[in-house]
Design a protein around this motif. Sequence first.
Motif, PDB file in Angstrom:
ATOM      1  N   GLU A 187       0.818  -1.207   0.000  1.00  0.00           N
ATOM      2  CA  GLU A 187       0.000   0.000   0.000  1.00  0.00           C
ATOM      3  C   GLU A 187       0.858   1.267   0.000  1.00  0.00           C
ATOM      4  O   GLU A 187       0.434   2.300  -0.510  1.00  0.00           O
TER       5      GLU A 187
ATOM      6  N   ASN B 288       0.207   0.851  -6.891  1.00  0.00           N
ATOM      7  CA  ASN B 288      -0.532   2.117  -6.956  1.00  0.00           C
ATOM      8  C   ASN B 288      -1.993   1.767  -6.706  1.00  0.00           C
ATOM      9  O   ASN B 288      -2.683   1.246  -7.585  1.00  0.00           O
TER      10      ASN B 288
ATOM     11  N   VAL C 193      -4.660   3.194  -6.630  1.00  0.00           N
ATOM     12  CA  VAL C 193      -5.737   3.783  -7.430  1.00  0.00           C
ATOM     13  C   VAL C 193      -6.052   2.871  -8.624  1.00  0.00           C
ATOM     14  O   VAL C 193      -7.201   2.630  -8.958  1.00  0.00           O
ATOM     15  N   ILE C 194      -5.025   2.308  -9.237  1.00  0.00           N
ATOM     16  CA  ILE C 194      -5.233   1.541 -10.479  1.00  0.00           C
ATOM     17  C   ILE C 194      -4.772   0.089 -10.406  1.00  0.00           C
ATOM     18  O   ILE C 194      -4.922  -0.660 -11.378  1.00  0.00           O
TER      19      ILE C 194
END
Lengths: 80, 80
Positions: B64, B69, B71-72
């Motif tokens: 994390e 990443n 987000v993606i």
Amino acid sequence: MINARVIVTLKNGVLDPQGKAIEGALHGLGFTGLSGARQGKVFDLALDTDDRAKAEADVAAMCEKLLANMVIENYAIELN
Amino acid sequence: MINARVIVTLKNGVLDPQGKAIEGALHGLGFTGLSGARQGKVFDLALDTDDRAKAEADVAAMCEKLLANMVIENYAIELN
């Protein structure tokens, strides 16, 4: 349709500067209990066949021609 | 000592230009039975602990903070 996962990793003994950089960064973030990090690639391939033997052979050929550098890398194939 | 393998892959729906390039190259090499290719990363980490729960938690935190990443990308952890 068969889904194949290929994992390409550096052979033992091959220097991994990227892994060293990651190890250093993780130490910098306070993860001191880490004594090694090596990075590789994973490929998820969707194959238009239901013949598992053909799928395995095709993916091995894909690895040897493009996905892995056979001089310094190993590959492992998992069919789902 | 525990060895952990982390596999980081793009979330579904996230465009993978690298995977598209690999798919095109494999088609160019004559592998027509391929209908999709996606690329990810694999990390092999050597951890100085024998506590599996601590190892799992540490590796999740490493993912994390640095390795993925969030987000993606998704990550999966395998402890050996």
